[in-house]
Design a protein around this motif. Structure first.
Motif, mmCIF file in Angstrom:
data_model
loop_
_atom_site.group_PDB
_atom_site.id
_atom_site.type_symbol
_atom_site.label_atom_id
_atom_site.label_comp_id
_atom_site.label_asym_id
_atom_site.label_seq_id
_atom_site.Cartn_x
_atom_site.Cartn_y
_atom_site.Cartn_z
ATOM 1 N N HIS A 1 0.841 -1.202 0.000
ATOM 2 C CA HIS A 1 0.000 0.000 0.000
ATOM 3 C C HIS A 1 0.877 1.254 0.000
ATOM 4 N N LYS A 2 1.941 1.247 0.807
ATOM 5 C CA LYS A 2 2.840 2.402 0.852
ATOM 6 C C LYS A 2 3.569 2.585 -0.476
ATOM 7 N N GLU A 3 3.980 1.470 -1.091
ATOM 8 C CA GLU A 3 4.658 1.556 -2.381
ATOM 9 C C GLU A 3 3.734 2.146 -3.442
ATOM 10 N N ARG A 4 2.483 1.693 -3.424
ATOM 11 C CA ARG A 4 1.525 2.254 -4.389
ATOM 12 C C ARG A 4 1.329 3.747 -4.154
ATOM 13 N N GLN A 5 1.276 4.138 -2.869
ATOM 14 C CA GLN A 5 1.150 5.555 -2.564
ATOM 15 C C GLN A 5 2.348 6.349 -3.081
ATOM 16 N N GLN A 6 3.547 5.819 -2.861
ATOM 17 C CA GLN A 6 4.750 6.499 -3.334
ATOM 18 C C GLN A 6 4.764 6.599 -4.860
ATOM 19 N N GLN A 7 4.371 5.527 -5.545
ATOM 20 C CA GLN A 7 4.307 5.553 -6.992
ATOM 21 C C GLN A 7 3.314 6.604 -7.480
ATOM 22 N N GLN A 8 2.155 6.660 -6.809
ATOM 23 C CA GLN A 8 1.170 7.658 -7.195
ATOM 24 C C GLN A 8 1.700 9.073 -6.980
ATOM 25 N N GLN A 9 2.402 9.289 -5.856
ATOM 26 C CA GLN A 9 2.968 10.606 -5.602
ATOM 27 C C GLN A 9 4.027 10.973 -6.649
ATOM 28 N N GLN A 10 4.898 9.997 -7.025
ATOM 29 C CA GLN A 10 5.913 10.248 -8.048
ATOM 30 C C GLN A 10 5.258 10.576 -9.396
ATOM 31 N N GLN A 11 4.212 9.823 -9.740
ATOM 32 C CA GLN A 11 3.512 10.088 -10.997
ATOM 33 C C GLN A 11 2.893 11.483 -10.983
ATOM 34 N N GLN A 12 2.309 11.861 -9.826
ATOM 35 C CA GLN A 12 1.719 13.190 -9.729
ATOM 36 C C GLN A 12 2.792 14.269 -9.855
ATOM 37 N N GLN A 13 3.955 14.053 -9.223
ATOM 38 C CA GLN A 13 5.046 15.030 -9.324
ATOM 39 C C GLN A 13 5.554 15.127 -10.765
ATOM 40 N N GLN A 14 5.701 13.983 -11.438
ATOM 41 C CA GLN A 14 6.138 13.998 -12.831
ATOM 42 C C GLN A 14 5.138 14.729 -13.718
ATOM 43 N N GLN A 15 3.838 14.467 -13.461
ATOM 44 C CA GLN A 15 2.811 15.153 -14.247
ATOM 45 C C GLN A 15 2.837 16.655 -13.991
ATOM 46 N N GLN A 16 3.045 17.028 -12.711
ATOM 47 C CA GLN A 16 3.129 18.448 -12.410
ATOM 48 C C GLN A 16 4.344 19.087 -13.071
ATOM 49 N N SER A 17 5.506 18.401 -13.020
ATOM 50 C CA SER A 17 6.716 18.915 -13.648
ATOM 51 C C SER A 17 6.551 19.024 -15.159
ATOM 52 N N LYS A 18 5.960 18.016 -15.749
ATOM 53 C CA LYS A 18 5.701 18.034 -17.177
ATOM 54 C C LYS A 18 4.745 19.153 -17.552
ATOM 55 N N GLY A 19 3.761 19.370 -16.696
ATOM 56 C CA GLY A 19 2.804 20.446 -16.952
ATOM 57 C C GLY A 19 3.481 21.806 -16.929
ATOM 58 N N LYS A 20 4.375 22.003 -15.947
ATOM 59 C CA LYS A 20 5.094 23.273 -15.871
ATOM 60 C C LYS A 20 5.944 23.489 -17.121
ATOM 61 N N LYS A 21 6.645 22.420 -17.578
ATOM 62 C CA LYS A 21 7.492 22.511 -18.766
ATOM 63 C C LYS A 21 6.652 22.854 -20.000
ATOM 64 N N ASN A 22 5.502 22.218 -20.109
ATOM 65 C CA ASN A 22 4.623 22.500 -21.249
ATOM 66 C C ASN A 22 4.131 23.935 -21.217
ATOM 67 N N ARG A 23 3.816 24.418 -20.012
ATOM 68 C CA ARG A 23 3.347 25.803 -19.913
ATOM 69 C C ARG A 23 4.458 26.779 -20.310
ATOM 70 N N ARG A 24 5.725 26.482 -19.926
ATOM 71 C CA ARG A 24 6.842 27.349 -20.320
ATOM 72 C C ARG A 24 7.022 27.339 -21.840
ATOM 73 N N ASN A 25 6.951 26.160 -22.448
ATOM 74 C CA ASN A 25 7.098 26.062 -23.901
ATOM 75 C C ASN A 25 5.992 26.817 -24.627
ATOM 76 N N ARG A 26 4.766 26.687 -24.097
ATOM 77 C CA ARG A 26 3.655 27.414 -24.725
ATOM 78 C C ARG A 26 3.878 28.915 -24.634
ATOM 79 N N GLY A 27 4.439 29.365 -23.499
ATOM 80 C CA GLY A 27 4.717 30.791 -23.330
ATOM 81 C C GLY A 27 5.766 31.290 -24.320
#
Length: 414
Positions: free
Chosen positions: A356-382
């Protein structure tokens, strides 16, 4: 020296319980449990433990125009949406026939004047009209002088109804205030024939509030169309794992065993819905009945209690039954639950918790990656937007230069 035996109130002594309980139960009193009932002889499922006729009963406002006030038959059984016979003076009681109306007439004369004002009093004082209607009926029956008027054996009110707990000191002060105002008006309307006091009326309201019980109609309509006050049944203690259940036939309440009960065992019923979660049951009992339930089911550890299955979940990995305790809130705002098993090896539980903890950590990493990717995409769009904004300016400058060059060439040629 011989120890003195504790006095107990039995079904066969002179306190007036004999005609209610038929010798099957004994009413005892202890410091731990207060007054409670124990059976005198073994009972099997379906056996009658005791039965009692109500001291006062009224039809609820939602059904009073379609339920007879004497035989408790409902209009659906008679194929009538509203019964044809009613009191011409108060309009608060309805009857299925002229015979039932005549049977109630002598007693109804005591309560009629007060019932005619009960709706207006309830509205002015912001009080439940059905509570006031039952209070009026109980006070009127107490002073009835003949059987035709609804009189019972002498002393029944003093020995049974007046001894029920009021819990007045634990009631909501605001509720007591509005009830007292309403009782002042209904006592005045009852008049000298009944001779009740405001204090007696308020005590009666308090007794009804914590001791009254719902009743079904005589044709077994599956709803609590009526409610009334009994003198003996409220002495049964509550349990979320009861050994008996009560039901009514007309205005008579019957208690039957639902499992084998040994002689000397306490008789108990459930006051509330037994399928509610444990926390809600205990909260309800504390709020309405002014005590915290400590029955065997409520004090049993959750791991071995049936409550784990009622309010629990089934694990998809091991098919074990457990509960979800809200432990934290995830980054997405969802509640993260901690699975607590009811029957599972410790090693298996630890393994599932690590997963359960591993799944939570994986979900948190995926969310962080998605957030980082989102920021990068927003910079490129700008950046793209800025380039797009600069391109029209450069094109305009080039166009102006070409226009100037064309004009100069034309002039020279001329």
């Amino acid at each position: 020296k011989k120890k003195k035996k504790k006095k107990t109130t039995t079904a066969n002594n002179s306190d007036g319980f004999a005609d209610f309980v038929y010798g099957n139960i004994t009413v005892k009193s202890t410091a731990a449990k207060g007054r409670h009932m124990v059976v005198n002889q073994p009972l099997q499922p379906g056996d009658v433990a005791c039965e009692e006729e109500t001291y006062g009963i009224v039809v609820r406002s939602r059904y009073y125009q379609a339920t007879c006030d004497v035989c408790w038959r409902h209009g659906e059984d008679l194929k009538l949406p509203v019964l044809n016979y009613a009191c011409d003076r108060c309009g608060e009681v309805y009857f299925c026939s002229s015979e039932c109306r005549e049977a109630r007439r002598a007693f109804h004369d005591l309560e009629c004047a007060a019932l005619s004002q009960v709706r207006q009093v309830a509205q002015r004082c912001d009080t439940d009209p059905d509570l006031l209607r039952l209070t009026i009926r109980i006070l009127a029956r107490r002073c009835a002088k003949s059987v035709a008027m609804g009189a019972t054996e002498p002393g029944r009110y003093e020995k049974r109804i007046a001894t029920l707990m009021t819990s007045r000191d634990q009631a909501d002060p605001k509720w007591l205030e509005v009830v007292t105002r309403a009782c002042t008006e209904i006592v005045e309307a009852l008049g000298a024939d009944v001779g009740a006091t405001v204090d007696e009326a308020v005590d009666t309201c308090c007794r009804i509030n914590i001791n009254a019980h719902g009743f079904k109609t005589s044709d077994s309509m599956n709803t609590d169309a009526m409610f009334g006050l009994l003198g003996v049944m409220p002495l049964m203690n509550h349990s979320c794992a009861p050994n008996a259940v009560w039901s009514n036939v007309g205005n008579r309440m019957i208690v039957r065993a639902i499992r084998p009960i040994a002689a000397g065992e306490e008789l108990n019923v459930s006051y509330i819905d037994m399928y509610q979660p444990r926390a809600l049951r205990r909260q309800h009992m504390l709020k309405v009945r002014y005590f915290e339930c400590c029955c065997s089911r409520c004090v049993e550890p959750m791991e071995s209690s049936i409550d784990a299955r009622i309010e629990g979940v089934r694990c998809t990995s091991c098919s074990g039954v457990g509960t979800l305790n809200a432990a934290a809130t995830g980054t997405s705002g969802a509640v993260v639950g901690v699975y607590v098993p009811t029957s599972m090896t410790k090693a298996r539980f630890e393994q599932l918790r690590r997963q359960h903890k591993e799944r939570q950590q994986q979900q948190q990493q995926q969310q962080q990656q998605q957030q980082s990717k989102g920021k990068k995409n927003r910079r490129n769009r700008g950046k793209r937007k800025k380039r797009q904004q600069k391109q029209p300016v450069e094109e305009n400058e080039n166009k102006d230069d070409n226009d100037s060059l064309s004009t100069t060439t034309t002039t020279t040629a001329a």
